[in-house]
Design a protein around this motif. Structure first.
Motif, PDB file in Angstrom:
ATOM      1  N   ALA A 234     -21.823 -33.690  71.524  1.00 41.76           N
ATOM      2  CA  ALA A 234     -20.594 -32.942  71.786  1.00 41.76           C
ATOM      3  C   ALA A 234     -20.898 -31.519  72.234  1.00 41.76           C
ATOM      4  O   ALA A 234     -21.980 -30.981  71.979  1.00 41.76           O
ATOM      5  CB  ALA A 234     -19.716 -32.920  70.534  1.00 41.76           C
ATOM      6  N   ASP A 235     -19.938 -30.903  72.875  1.00 44.55           N
ATOM      7  CA  ASP A 235     -20.061 -29.515  73.311  1.00 44.55           C
ATOM      8  C   ASP A 235     -19.933 -28.604  72.089  1.00 44.55           C
ATOM      9  O   ASP A 235     -18.894 -28.601  71.424  1.00 44.55           O
ATOM     10  CB  ASP A 235     -18.951 -29.195  74.316  1.00 44.55           C
ATOM     11  CG  ASP A 235     -19.105 -27.823  74.945  1.00 44.55           C
ATOM     12  OD1 ASP A 235     -19.823 -26.979  74.373  1.00 44.55           O
ATOM     13  OD2 ASP A 235     -18.492 -27.582  76.003  1.00 44.55           O
ATOM     14  N   PRO A 236     -20.954 -27.830  71.756  1.00 40.19           N
ATOM     15  CA  PRO A 236     -20.898 -26.980  70.556  1.00 40.19           C
ATOM     16  C   PRO A 236     -19.838 -25.892  70.631  1.00 40.19           C
ATOM     17  O   PRO A 236     -19.461 -25.321  69.610  1.00 40.19           O
ATOM     18  CB  PRO A 236     -22.304 -26.395  70.484  1.00 40.19           C
ATOM     19  CG  PRO A 236     -22.825 -26.451  71.874  1.00 40.19           C
ATOM     20  CD  PRO A 236     -22.237 -27.705  72.464  1.00 40.19           C
ATOM     21  N   ARG A 237     -19.336 -25.605  71.824  1.00 43.92           N
ATOM     22  CA  ARG A 237     -18.323 -24.554  71.951  1.00 43.92           C
ATOM     23  C   ARG A 237     -17.034 -24.937  71.219  1.00 43.92           C
ATOM     24  O   ARG A 237     -16.278 -24.054  70.785  1.00 43.92           O
ATOM     25  CB  ARG A 237     -18.047 -24.270  73.424  1.00 43.92           C
ATOM     26  CG  ARG A 237     -19.190 -23.528  74.129  1.00 43.92           C
ATOM     27  CD  ARG A 237     -18.922 -23.333  75.588  1.00 43.92           C
ATOM     28  NE  ARG A 237     -18.873 -24.623  76.297  1.00 43.92           N
ATOM     29  CZ  ARG A 237     -18.731 -24.731  77.627  1.00 43.92           C
ATOM     30  NH1 ARG A 237     -18.612 -23.630  78.366  1.00 43.92           N
ATOM     31  NH2 ARG A 237     -18.697 -25.917  78.203  1.00 43.92           N
ATOM     32  N   GLU A 238     -16.763 -26.233  71.073  1.00 44.67           N
ATOM     33  CA  GLU A 238     -15.569 -26.656  70.340  1.00 44.67           C
ATOM     34  C   GLU A 238     -15.685 -26.259  68.865  1.00 44.67           C
ATOM     35  O   GLU A 238     -14.711 -25.798  68.258  1.00 44.67           O
ATOM     36  CB  GLU A 238     -15.391 -28.175  70.459  1.00 44.67           C
ATOM     37  CG  GLU A 238     -15.073 -28.656  71.864  1.00 44.67           C
ATOM     38  CD  GLU A 238     -14.876 -30.157  71.926  1.00 44.67           C
ATOM     39  OE1 GLU A 238     -14.824 -30.802  70.852  1.00 44.67           O
ATOM     40  OE2 GLU A 238     -14.768 -30.685  73.049  1.00 44.67           O
ATOM     41  N   LEU A 239     -16.881 -26.423  68.297  1.00 44.22           N
ATOM     42  CA  LEU A 239     -17.089 -26.048  66.904  1.00 44.22           C
ATOM     43  C   LEU A 239     -17.065 -24.533  66.734  1.00 44.22           C
ATOM     44  O   LEU A 239     -16.588 -24.018  65.718  1.00 44.22           O
ATOM     45  CB  LEU A 239     -18.416 -26.635  66.400  1.00 44.22           C
ATOM     46  CG  LEU A 239     -18.465 -27.064  64.922  1.00 44.22           C
ATOM     47  CD1 LEU A 239     -17.353 -28.051  64.616  1.00 44.22           C
ATOM     48  CD2 LEU A 239     -19.813 -27.672  64.595  1.00 44.22           C
ATOM     49  N   LEU A 240     -17.574 -23.826  67.717  1.00 37.76           N
ATOM     50  CA  LEU A 240     -17.534 -22.366  67.673  1.00 37.76           C
ATOM     51  C   LEU A 240     -16.088 -21.875  67.701  1.00 37.76           C
ATOM     52  O   LEU A 240     -15.720 -20.938  66.963  1.00 37.76           O
ATOM     53  CB  LEU A 240     -18.319 -21.770  68.844  1.00 37.76           C
ATOM     54  CG  LEU A 240     -18.368 -20.237  68.908  1.00 37.76           C
ATOM     55  CD1 LEU A 240     -18.978 -19.653  67.636  1.00 37.76           C
ATOM     56  CD2 LEU A 240     -19.159 -19.788  70.146  1.00 37.76           C
ATOM     57  N   ALA A 241     -15.240 -22.503  68.497  1.00 43.67           N
ATOM     58  CA  ALA A 241     -13.823 -22.125  68.552  1.00 43.67           C
ATOM     59  C   ALA A 241     -13.147 -22.400  67.211  1.00 43.67           C
ATOM     60  O   ALA A 241     -12.315 -21.605  66.746  1.00 43.67           O
ATOM     61  CB  ALA A 241     -13.124 -22.893  69.677  1.00 43.67           C
TER      62      ALA A 241
ATOM     63  N   ALA B  99     -23.179 -26.623  63.685  1.00 43.59           N
ATOM     64  CA  ALA B  99     -22.497 -27.007  62.445  1.00 43.59           C
ATOM     65  C   ALA B  99     -21.775 -25.796  61.869  1.00 43.59           C
ATOM     66  O   ALA B  99     -22.142 -24.647  62.148  1.00 43.59           O
ATOM     67  CB  ALA B  99     -23.493 -27.544  61.417  1.00 43.59           C
ATOM     68  N   LEU B 100     -20.744 -26.073  61.074  1.00 48.04           N
ATOM     69  CA  LEU B 100     -20.097 -25.046  60.267  1.00 48.04           C
ATOM     70  C   LEU B 100     -20.519 -25.275  58.822  1.00 48.04           C
ATOM     71  O   LEU B 100     -20.342 -26.379  58.293  1.00 48.04           O
ATOM     72  CB  LEU B 100     -18.578 -25.121  60.385  1.00 48.04           C
ATOM     73  CG  LEU B 100     -17.985 -24.967  61.784  1.00 48.04           C
ATOM     74  CD1 LEU B 100     -16.457 -24.954  61.719  1.00 48.04           C
ATOM     75  CD2 LEU B 100     -18.499 -23.707  62.462  1.00 48.04           C
TER      76      LEU B 100
ATOM     77  N   PRO C 216     -13.815 -19.144  54.343  1.00 49.36           N
ATOM     78  CA  PRO C 216     -15.255 -18.879  54.254  1.00 49.36           C
ATOM     79  C   PRO C 216     -16.069 -19.815  55.140  1.00 49.36           C
ATOM     80  O   PRO C 216     -15.652 -20.945  55.424  1.00 49.36           O
ATOM     81  CB  PRO C 216     -15.557 -19.141  52.779  1.00 49.36           C
ATOM     82  CG  PRO C 216     -14.555 -20.183  52.377  1.00 49.36           C
ATOM     83  CD  PRO C 216     -13.301 -19.840  53.136  1.00 49.36           C
ATOM     84  N   GLY C 217     -17.239 -19.363  55.558  1.00 46.76           N
ATOM     85  CA  GLY C 217     -18.132 -20.240  56.312  1.00 46.76           C
ATOM     86  C   GLY C 217     -18.883 -19.513  57.405  1.00 46.76           C
ATOM     87  O   GLY C 217     -18.546 -18.382  57.777  1.00 46.76           O
ATOM     88  N   ALA C 218     -19.922 -20.168  57.914  1.00 44.14           N
ATOM     89  CA  ALA C 218     -20.753 -19.594  58.971  1.00 44.14           C
ATOM     90  C   ALA C 218     -21.013 -20.645  60.041  1.00 44.14           C
ATOM     91  O   ALA C 218     -21.041 -21.852  59.764  1.00 44.14           O
ATOM     92  CB  ALA C 218     -22.079 -19.105  58.392  1.00 44.14           C
ATOM     93  N   TYR C 219     -21.186 -20.183  61.259  1.00 46.18           N
ATOM     94  CA  TYR C 219     -21.524 -21.060  62.389  1.00 46.18           C
ATOM     95  C   TYR C 219     -23.037 -21.063  62.586  1.00 46.18           C
ATOM     96  O   TYR C 219     -23.659 -20.003  62.644  1.00 46.18           O
ATOM     97  CB  TYR C 219     -20.837 -20.566  63.658  1.00 46.18           C
ATOM     98  CG  TYR C 219     -21.230 -21.323  64.911  1.00 46.18           C
ATOM     99  CD1 TYR C 219     -20.622 -22.536  65.222  1.00 46.18           C
ATOM    100  CD2 TYR C 219     -22.199 -20.818  65.774  1.00 46.18           C
ATOM    101  CE1 TYR C 219     -20.975 -23.223  66.380  1.00 46.18           C
ATOM    102  CE2 TYR C 219     -22.554 -21.498  66.931  1.00 46.18           C
ATOM    103  CZ  TYR C 219     -21.943 -22.710  67.227  1.00 46.18           C
ATOM    104  OH  TYR C 219     -22.299 -23.391  68.361  1.00 46.18           O
ATOM    105  N   LEU C 220     -23.618 -22.252  62.639  1.00 47.99           N
ATOM    106  CA  LEU C 220     -25.048 -22.391  62.904  1.00 47.99           C
ATOM    107  C   LEU C 220     -25.240 -23.108  64.227  1.00 47.99           C
ATOM    108  O   LEU C 220     -24.710 -24.209  64.429  1.00 47.99           O
ATOM    109  CB  LEU C 220     -25.731 -23.198  61.790  1.00 47.99           C
ATOM    110  CG  LEU C 220     -25.646 -22.673  60.350  1.00 47.99           C
ATOM    111  CD1 LEU C 220     -26.499 -23.551  59.433  1.00 47.99           C
ATOM    112  CD2 LEU C 220     -26.074 -21.226  60.265  1.00 47.99           C
TER     113      LEU C 220
END
Length: 414
Positions: free
Chosen positions: A142-149, A180-181, A160-164
């Protein structure tokens, strides 16, 4: 009162989950005459157990009725990942209901897991509870930009959480996905032990659990008269329907659908071979795989959900093929695993079009409440339902309760 013999799980699940190896609940009496109570809870699974503990603690004379042995129906099929992250992403929920409502629902879910943790610790409930980090993985390819959004939207909601990215995810968790988040605030539990511990506590608070099946519901004065399959009746001031996906024919909930899921548990893994922090792993996307560890170092992995195979015999027939796919997915997700199935099982569950539960008054049925449609957030939403309905019974409705109403309109994407 006659003692009811053990019953089967009546198609609620198939196979043998590892939780069944724990503690068997005591036999329950059958009613030998009519009775009255303040609240009747129909269903003694995890939802009914939370309801019984909470409502009896509030001082209600509480009865619980179930045709199954408590905790050994759908509850035993749960993989018991207590996620606050909802099946519908914050992005999807925002498209349905707007950002403010969606963010509020997510924050209430986060608080529900925290409240459940507080309850377990305060009451010393023996249920294998462990706080866990969750790792929400991008779907393979999958396109990681979707998870970043999604991460940026969560930041806006003060979640809470962080983007890896791929490199940091591989470095921290040795999992090879595009992104991943990683979020704190989730947990895991043994669902059967939790259900039994809650019912045991409810018993000390005066609640009673009976064997039997409710076959009719009639408005009676300021309450509800519930007819049982043995010819007796319970007159209750309030009734809570907490029967998993099995619900009365007259209960119309267009948002609700039934699906099936499959899971396996591996043998105990060798020391040092499990992933970091025993985090809860799950994937983005509708058809996702989810994985956790257990207190005896097994890996539980589930998924392969299918809405076309809800009959138990069909689920059982599919078990070998589903097990093979899950083992293959485990090998791809965590190559170090001893990928063999010591336990394999399936279960039917209720879900909704928007990923949110159905909690609240039953339309057209005075003094009746329902708690259904939990999807992948079963235990989290079970706890939430008990607190919401407790407040509703006390006349303390909150505006956000309408976001989860049983008769809320069908969602449409904006």
């Amino acid at each position: 009162m006659d003692m009811n013999p053990d019953t089967t799980h009546d198609g609620l699940r198939g196979g043998y989950p590892p939780w069944r190896q724990r503690q068997r609940p005591a036999a329950r009496p059958m009613l030998s005459g009519d009775m009255r109570c303040d609240v009747l809870i129909v269903g003694a699974g995890i939802t009914g157990s939370f309801m019984a503990e909470h409502l009896s603690a509030l001082g209600h004379r509480t009865c619980v009725l179930d045709r199954e042995r408590p905790g050994l129906g759908s509850t035993a099929a749960s993989t018991a990942m207590l996620l606050w992250e909802i099946d519908a992403s914050l992005t999807e929920l925002t498209q349905f209901y707007g950002f403010e409502r969606a963010a509020g629902i997510y924050r209430h879910s986060l608080r529900a897991v925290a409240g459940l943790k507080k309850l377990v610790e305060a009451c010393a409930l023996p249920c294998g509870f462990h706080a866990r980090t969750s790792v929400y993985l991008a779907k393979a390819g999958a396109d990681p930009r979707e998870l970043l959004a999604e991460h940026e939207l969560r930041q806006r909601a003060d979640l809470p959480g962080a983007y890896l990215d791929h490199r940091r995810l591989l470095s921290k968790f040795s999992v090879s996905r595009e992104a991943a988040l990683v979020s704190p605030g989730s947990a895991e539990v043994d669902p059967v032990l939790l259900s039994q511990a809650l019912l045991a506590r409810a018993d000390t608070q005066g609640a009673s659990v009976f064997a039997g099946e409710a076959v009719s519901y009639e408005t009676a004065g300021r309450g509800v008269l519930v007819g049982l399959d043995n010819g007796h009746a319970i007159e209750a001031g309030k009734v809570v329907l907490a029967t998993g996906y099995v619900m009365p024919d007259w209960l119309d909930m267009p948002l609700h659908t039934i699906s099936s899921t499959w899971a396996i548990a591996t043998p105990a893994q060798a020391p040092g071979t499990l992933w970091r922090d025993c985090a809860l792993l799950w994937e983005a996307g509708e058809d996702y795989t989810y994985a956790r560890t257990t207190t005896d170092n097994r890996i539980v992995i589930g998924g392969e959900d299918d809405a076309s195979l809800t009959d138990q015999s069909a689920r059982d027939d599919a078990m070998p093929a589903k097990t093979a796919v899950l083992l293959d997915r485990l090998a791809g997700l965590w190559p170090a695993a001893l990928a063999r199935a010591d336990f394999q099982w399936s279960g039917a569950f209720g879900e909704t079009r928007d990923g949110l539960p159905l909690i609240g008054p039953v339309p057209g049925r005075p003094n009746m409440f329902a708690a259904y449609g939990y999807g992948g957030n079963g235990i989290t939403f079970s706890y939430m339902a008990s607190r919401m309905i407790g407040r509703m019974m006390a006349g303390k409705n909150e505006s956000w309760f309408q976001d989860l109403a049983v008769d809320r309109p069908m969602p449409t994407r904006s």
